[in-house]
Design a protein around this motif. Structure first.
Motif, PDB file in Angstrom:
ATOM      1  N   LYS A 733      -3.910  -8.447  21.805  1.00 13.64           N
ATOM      2  CA  LYS A 733      -2.696  -7.652  21.990  1.00 13.64           C
ATOM      3  C   LYS A 733      -1.641  -8.026  20.945  1.00 13.64           C
ATOM      4  N   LEU A 734      -1.475  -9.341  20.724  1.00 18.70           N
ATOM      5  CA  LEU A 734      -0.482  -9.791  19.747  1.00 18.70           C
ATOM      6  C   LEU A 734      -0.876  -9.388  18.328  1.00 18.70           C
ATOM      7  N   MET A 735      -2.190  -9.387  18.062  1.00 19.31           N
ATOM      8  CA  MET A 735      -2.663  -8.983  16.723  1.00 19.31           C
ATOM      9  C   MET A 735      -2.268  -7.539  16.442  1.00 19.31           C
ATOM     10  N   ASP A 736      -2.427  -6.663  17.433  1.00 21.25           N
ATOM     11  CA  ASP A 736      -2.032  -5.263  17.266  1.00 21.25           C
ATOM     12  C   ASP A 736      -0.531  -5.154  17.006  1.00 21.25           C
ATOM     13  N   GLU A 737       0.257  -5.946  17.724  1.00 24.03           N
ATOM     14  CA  GLU A 737       1.707  -5.904  17.548  1.00 24.03           C
ATOM     15  C   GLU A 737       2.105  -6.345  16.141  1.00 24.03           C
ATOM     16  N   VAL A 738       1.451  -7.395  15.644  1.00 21.69           N
ATOM     17  CA  VAL A 738       1.776  -7.904  14.304  1.00 21.69           C
ATOM     18  C   VAL A 738       1.403  -6.871  13.237  1.00 21.69           C
ATOM     19  N   PHE A 739       0.231  -6.247  13.382  1.00 25.09           N
ATOM     20  CA  PHE A 739      -0.190  -5.225  12.417  1.00 25.09           C
ATOM     21  C   PHE A 739       0.773  -4.052  12.436  1.00 25.09           C
ATOM     22  N   THR A 740       1.142  -3.634  13.636  1.00 23.83           N
ATOM     23  CA  THR A 740       2.040  -2.480  13.768  1.00 23.83           C
ATOM     24  C   THR A 740       3.374  -2.762  13.098  1.00 23.83           C
ATOM     25  N   ALA A 741       3.924  -3.958  13.328  1.00 27.15           N
ATOM     26  CA  ALA A 741       5.226  -4.309  12.743  1.00 27.15           C
ATOM     27  C   ALA A 741       5.132  -4.508  11.243  1.00 27.15           C
ATOM     28  N   THR A 742       4.048  -5.150  10.786  1.00 29.56           N
ATOM     29  CA  THR A 742       3.916  -5.460   9.356  1.00 29.56           C
ATOM     30  C   THR A 742       3.798  -4.200   8.519  1.00 29.56           C
ATOM     31  N   TYR A 743       3.043  -3.221   8.999  1.00 32.32           N
ATOM     32  CA  TYR A 743       2.773  -2.032   8.193  1.00 32.32           C
ATOM     33  C   TYR A 743       3.504  -0.796   8.696  1.00 32.32           C
ATOM     34  N   ASN A 744       4.576  -1.041   9.465  1.00 30.71           N
ATOM     35  CA  ASN A 744       5.479   0.037   9.865  1.00 30.71           C
ATOM     36  C   ASN A 744       4.743   1.175  10.567  1.00 30.71           C
ATOM     37  N   MET A 745       3.796   0.790  11.437  1.00 32.54           N
ATOM     38  CA  MET A 745       3.037   1.795  12.166  1.00 32.54           C
ATOM     39  C   MET A 745       3.799   2.169  13.447  1.00 32.54           C
ATOM     40  N   GLU A 746       3.435   3.284  14.030  1.00 34.38           N
ATOM     41  CA  GLU A 746       4.155   3.768  15.204  1.00 34.38           C
ATOM     42  C   GLU A 746       3.874   2.859  16.397  1.00 34.38           C
ATOM     43  N   PRO A 747       4.929   2.279  17.001  1.00 34.12           N
ATOM     44  CA  PRO A 747       4.724   1.363  18.135  1.00 34.12           C
ATOM     45  C   PRO A 747       4.029   2.065  19.289  1.00 34.12           C
ATOM     46  N   GLY A 748       3.144   1.325  19.957  1.00 33.70           N
ATOM     47  CA  GLY A 748       2.459   1.869  21.121  1.00 33.70           C
ATOM     48  C   GLY A 748       1.144   2.548  20.815  1.00 33.70           C
ATOM     49  N   LEU A 763     -10.814 -13.076  11.280  1.00 35.83           N
ATOM     50  CA  LEU A 763     -10.467 -14.424  10.821  1.00 35.83           C
ATOM     51  C   LEU A 763      -9.266 -14.967  11.582  1.00 35.83           C
ATOM     52  N   VAL A 764      -8.203 -14.149  11.677  1.00 33.29           N
ATOM     53  CA  VAL A 764      -7.005 -14.594  12.382  1.00 33.29           C
ATOM     54  C   VAL A 764      -7.326 -14.850  13.852  1.00 33.29           C
ATOM     55  N   ARG A 765      -8.135 -13.982  14.436  1.00 30.32           N
ATOM     56  CA  ARG A 765      -8.528 -14.144  15.848  1.00 30.32           C
ATOM     57  C   ARG A 765      -9.256 -15.467  16.051  1.00 30.32           C
ATOM     58  N   ASN A 766     -10.180 -15.792  15.124  1.00 27.26           N
ATOM     59  CA  ASN A 766     -10.939 -17.040  15.239  1.00 27.26           C
ATOM     60  C   ASN A 766     -10.031 -18.262  15.088  1.00 27.26           C
ATOM     61  N   PHE A 767      -9.108 -18.197  14.096  1.00 28.94           N
ATOM     62  CA  PHE A 767      -8.179 -19.308  13.889  1.00 28.94           C
ATOM     63  C   PHE A 767      -7.301 -19.505  15.129  1.00 28.94           C
ATOM     64  N   ALA A 768      -6.719 -18.405  15.609  1.00 30.35           N
ATOM     65  CA  ALA A 768      -5.805 -18.494  16.746  1.00 30.35           C
ATOM     66  C   ALA A 768      -6.527 -18.996  17.991  1.00 30.35           C
ATOM     67  N   ALA A 769      -7.738 -18.477  18.201  1.00 26.71           N
ATOM     68  CA  ALA A 769      -8.504 -18.908  19.375  1.00 26.71           C
ATOM     69  C   ALA A 769      -8.802 -20.400  19.328  1.00 26.71           C
ATOM     70  N   ARG A 770      -9.129 -20.898  18.124  1.00 28.07           N
ATOM     71  CA  ARG A 770      -9.455 -22.336  18.005  1.00 28.07           C
ATOM     72  C   ARG A 770      -8.216 -23.200  18.190  1.00 28.07           C
ATOM     73  N   ILE A 771      -7.052 -22.716  17.705  1.00 31.58           N
ATOM     74  CA  ILE A 771      -5.803 -23.466  17.908  1.00 31.58           C
ATOM     75  C   ILE A 771      -5.500 -23.575  19.396  1.00 31.58           C
ATOM     76  N   LEU A 772      -5.680 -22.466  20.110  1.00 28.50           N
ATOM     77  CA  LEU A 772      -5.384 -22.474  21.541  1.00 28.50           C
ATOM     78  C   LEU A 772      -6.394 -23.324  22.310  1.00 28.50           C
ATOM     79  N   GLU A 773      -7.655 -23.349  21.871  1.00 24.30           N
ATOM     80  CA  GLU A 773      -8.638 -24.238  22.496  1.00 24.30           C
ATOM     81  C   GLU A 773      -8.207 -25.695  22.331  1.00 24.30           C
ATOM     82  N   HIS A 774      -7.778 -26.021  21.107  1.00 21.30           N
ATOM     83  CA  HIS A 774      -7.319 -27.395  20.842  1.00 21.30           C
ATOM     84  C   HIS A 774      -6.107 -27.709  21.711  1.00 21.30           C
TER      85      HIS A 774
END
Length: 948
Positions: A733-748, A763-774
């Protein structure tokens, strides 16, 4: 010296009742000039004789209509698909081959070749039978040499050739019948019909004794047969040649005259000798200049000099073998030229409108739902016609897109505020062609564009109308995305081929002002002053002939035109341009291309070494005087000192001197000066190629959102294992929000990941998931700060202004019991090993670890902003690949020993840090270049230092 046509007019004026004569010329311009000269010599009122071109003359015997090339190729396409059956091709792919086939059929008929025998497969025929007895032994040898090559082994290419070759005669005959049913023909077919039936067709049509054929040279066999018929009946041919190349067999320019002198009938039309005009006194200047534009500029300069000496524009001709030079030449003409006439075609493919239409089609190809791709949008906003419509709006839009790094731009944002923008970026409701035509009409109506641009727009609208009439191009329903894009790509291929082949006919007053012509348009015309540009191989003569289905050996066997034919024809045109001229200016490009091709034209070389004429040569060049690359040293003048003091203020995004700025200073003082003192900005560009920097930015924003949302929900800093229960859905969910904000896409709106964005997402999903596991394994702990901005520390120094302000933004600070961790997220492979604190400040140490320096500086800033307890320990480190997916421990390593508390190092670190800041503000220490050239490899300022 009198011109050829004026001499003819004077001679004709002495003939009784010359108004009853009919003159046939190679082109209309020759007829026009002849009429002008005739009007100058007659002394009493008289009717003009009939003046025709050879095309009009032959057409007068035929009932066929000749359509334009687009319709002919389109009709050929239908016949081709019926003949070849399973190998049918769409029209856009066929057009190139169809044009080649049409050219071959045209030549076969113009040269009266037996098509059935030409397309015969002779592999199994060891000796040519009696049906080929009209060929000479040399011609038979060409055929045998070609077909014998198939005896040894047949490759796949040879099989394909034989399969296609076997169908060409059926295609040829079917196509001819198909056209004749509708009383249509291509030019060669009409010529052949007339030539083969000239005896019957010419009865009571013309009085042969009253026909005069003027200025012909390279006749086709059909033209030769027609002229021979009338000459046998008493017609005359007036040849336009010179003894220099006719009587010298080494000169290919006279090849056709020597051939006609041996002709059974045409030989009687030659006089005892040709005139000797070419060897008459002339002023010939050979001028070399770098690049085609250099020739155009030099030509304009010399023309202006000659005008000041009394040159008369009406007596002056500029010849452009390369049509692409037309615009540079027109813009380079001196102001004294008030009238000029252009007699040459200019390809639509060379105009800015062609580029505009390409971009418009590509814009539609790249559209995804309600979003356009930034590449085509930025190109269109920078297009001269879009800028001409509203420069302020176009530039504002471009800056906003680049600054916001918008990869996909909403349609409703673009299709507003300007009529042209509303059309370009609006809906394509009525289909592709009406959409393109509406853009052309809107651009053509702009007040800011030139009349020439309006002419280009008009010609493109005509072309699109013709495409609609002939092919009926329609774009499928946009809901079928695949078929829609396929149809657009097909149309774009067709458009490119048509635009490059379509010529714009310029109109003007042909008898007044300076004359600009292509090579073929100069036939029969003579001028006192002649300027010829592009006298290089590949331009004049051009490289080889156009493509053909008929191989070279078979062309030679049946006397079809080859490169030798083309060379002889253009050699004649070159020499006849010069033979009556008095002042000749010949220009060539002094620079060859990347392959070493493009040297002086063979015709120019022949003129220099064979003609015996006196030539004046001049090469325009700029002497190469390379300057020594001196080291760049910026002294700290008062002005520079004032700029340095502003470092303490930072900028609108950041306060104080950042850790990355200090790292840059240690890497290269001059780079630090450019970036942070002089503030030389790199140009904004939209980056859709998501690299390491974008990967890091996404990861930072994701982790910031996760922990800030968590703190807001729990209303405290504590993090527990249960907080990670829905970690993966939350990450998505957060990945979608970041993409939407970064590339000025229509929210929602649901984010659709395509291409590289899919890789980045994973890649970002794998990194974030591993950080949260740690973090789950470490829980419980408290999150002291996330993306802690505004950490400032003032360091006292001895130089003005007496202090330096450090500023930093820490990715994350967490605490577990008495251990405080300063965490930096990295997606790279940064090392955290160092030998001493001093080594981190040693710019000559190639093993200096920047990540260690930055994490210690973050720890220093946090310590100075938030006093620690007596028993607290501080760990600084990074979460990167080695830590998250490998076996590395969190923290620094000093001389191969893990550092579990960096606080004991802070006193020494502070000392070196103060010394570094003292150096930055020291007016005696200049900003100079690094000596480590490896550090310049990815520096954005390396071109300034000549280290690229």
């Amino acid at each position: 010296m009198e011109s050829f046509l004026k001499e003819l007019a004077q001679k004709v004026n002495t003939e009784p009742q010359f108004e009853q004569l009919t003159f046939i010329f190679p082109n209309r311009r020759a007829a026009l000039y002849f009429r002008k000269h005739l009007s100058e010599v007659i002394t009493k009122p008289v009717f003009s004789p009939q003046l025709l071109t050879i095309e009009d003359f032959i057409a007068s015997f035929s009932n066929y209509q000749i359509p334009d090339k687009l319709e002919l190729v389109h009709r050929l396409h239908g016949v081709y698909n019926r003949v070849v059956g399973s190998h049918a091709e769409p029209f856009d792919q066929f057009y190139f081959w169809g044009e080649m086939l049409l050219r071959d059929f045209n030549e076969i008929d113009k040269y009266l070749v037996n098509a059935e025998q030409l397309f015969r497969d002779l592999r199994n025929q060891k000796e040519l039978d009696s049906s080929f007895d009209y060929l000479t032994e040399a011609q038979k040898k060409f055929l045998l040499d070609f077909w014998n090559e198939f005896d040894d082994h047949i490759t796949d290419n040879k099989k394909q050739f034989i399969a296609m070759w076997g169908k060409l005669f059926a295609l040829y005959t079917s196509y001819r019948k198909y056209l004749q049913q509708d009383q249509l023909a291509y030019e060669g077919l009409a010529h052949r019909e007339v030539a083969e039936n000239i005896i019957a067709l010419s009865a009571n049509k013309y009085v042969a004794a009253q026909l005069r054929f003027v200025g012909f040279n390279a006749l086709t066999k059909a033209e030769e047969k027609i002229l021979a018929h009338f000459v046998a009946q008493g017609s005359q041919i007036i040849w336009d040649g010179d003894e220099y190349y006719v009587n010298n067999k080494a000169q290919e320019a006279g090849e056709f005259f020597r051939e006609y002198q041996q002709h059974e009938i045409l030989k009687q039309t030659f006089t005892d000798s040709f005139p000797s005009n070419f060897r008459s006194k002339k002023s010939i200047r050979v001028l070399g200049a770098a690049q085609p534009i250099g020739q155009a500029k030099l030509m304009g300069q010399i023309l202006e000099e000659e005008l000041n000496k009394g040159l008369i524009p009406e007596d002056t001709l500029i010849v452009l073998p390369d049509e692409k030079l037309l615009m540079p030449v027109l813009y380079g003409l001196p102001a004294g030229i008030e009238k000029l006439n252009v007699t040459m075609g200019y390809s639509l493919g060379n105009t800015s409108f062609f580029n505009l239409l390409e971009l418009l089609v590509e814009l539609r190809i790249g559209k995804r739902k309600e979003y356009y791709n930034h590449r085509q949008v930025l190109s269109l906003l920078a297009h001269p016609y879009v800028i001409a419509a509203d420069a302020g709006l176009a530039n504002t839009r471009r800056k906003e897109i680049q600054k916001g790094n918008w990869v996909q731009i909403p349609q409703n944002y673009l299709a507003s505020a300007s009529p042209l923008h509303r059309i370009i970026f609006g809906d394509m409701a009525e289909g592709l062609l009406p959409y393109l035509q509406s853009v052309l009409r809107e651009v053509g109506s702009l007040e800011a564009i030139l009349d020439l641009d309006r002419e280009f727009a008009f010609q493109f609208i005509k072309l699109l109308n013709r495409v609609q009439d002939i092919t009926g191009v329609q774009t499928p329903d946009a809901t079928d995305r695949k078929e829609f894009v396929k149809s657009l790509r097909s149309f774009l291929r067709l458009l490119r081929q048509l635009a490059r082949a379509e010529k714009i006919p310029f109109s003007g007053e042909p008898l007044k002002g300076l004359q600009i012509m292509g090579v073929l348009e100069t036939r029969n015309l003579d001028y006192k002053n002649v300027f010829i540009l592009s006298l290089n191989e590949g331009a004049f003569p051009s490289f080889g002939g156009k493509g053909s289905y008929v191989p070279f050996n078979i062309r030679k066997a049946y006397a079809l035109p080859t490169t030798e034919h083309q060379d002889a024809m253009y050699a004649y045109l070159f020499y006849r341009m010069l033979q009556r001229a008095e002042n000749v200016f010949l220009f060539y490009n002094t620079e060859t291309d990347q392959l070493g091709q493009g040297e002086k034209s063979r015709y120019l070389q022949q003129l220099i070494f064979e003609s015996g004429l006196k030539l004046e040569s001049q090469v325009l060049h700029n002497p190469v005087m390379p300057l020594a690359i001196d080291p760049i040293i910026i002294q700290k003048t008062d002005e520079v000192q004032q700029a340095i003091m502003k470092l303490n203020e930072g900028n609108t995004y950041f306060k104080g001197i950042s850790p990355s700025a200090l790292t840059t200073y240690l890497d290269c003082r001059l780079r630090f000066y450019f970036k942070h003192v002089a503030r030389v900005k790199e140009p904004d560009e939209v980056e859709d190629e998501l690299g390491a920097r974008e990967l890091g930015n996404f990861l930072h924003k994701m982790m910031e959102k996760f922990y800030k949302n968590l703190a807001q929900r729990k209303r405290n800093k504590q993090v527990e294992a249960g907080d990670f229960a829905d970690a993966l859905p939350t990450i998505d969910k957060l990945m979608d929000e970041v993409f939407t904000a970064t590339y000025n896409m229509e929210p929602g709106k649901k984010v659709e990941y395509e291409g590289q964005s899919v890789i980045i997402q994973q890649l970002v999903r794998n990194f974030a998931a591993r950080i949260l596991e740690h973090d789950k394994e470490q829980a419980p702990f408290s999150m002291e700060a996330v993306e802690a901005d505004g950490l400032l520390h003032r360091v006292k120094i001895s130089h003005a202004p007496g202090y330096a302000v450090l500023g930093g933004k820490i990715d994350r600070v967490d605490r577990k019991e008495h251990v405080l961790r300063i965490v930096d997220y990295k997606t790279g492979s940064d090392k955290l090993e160092f030998t001493s604190v001093a080594s981190l400040f040693d710019r000559n140490d190639k093993k200096r670890e920047k990540a260690v320096f930055q994490t210690l500086l973050y720890g220093f800033l946090y310590q100075t902003n938030f006093p620690l307890k007596a028993d607290d320990q501080m760990l600084t480190g990074i979460m990167n690949r080695e830590f998250l997916f490998g076996n590395a421990e969190f923290g620094l390593t000093l001389n191969k020993q893990p550092v579990y508390n960096v606080l004991p190092l802070m006193a020494e670190f502070s000392t070196h840090l103060t010394a570094l800041l003292e150096e930055i503000f020291n007016p005696e220490v200049p900003f100079d270049q690094t000596q480590d050239l490896a550090a310049c490899k990815f520096c954005p300022y390396k071109s300034i230092c000549y280290r690229n």
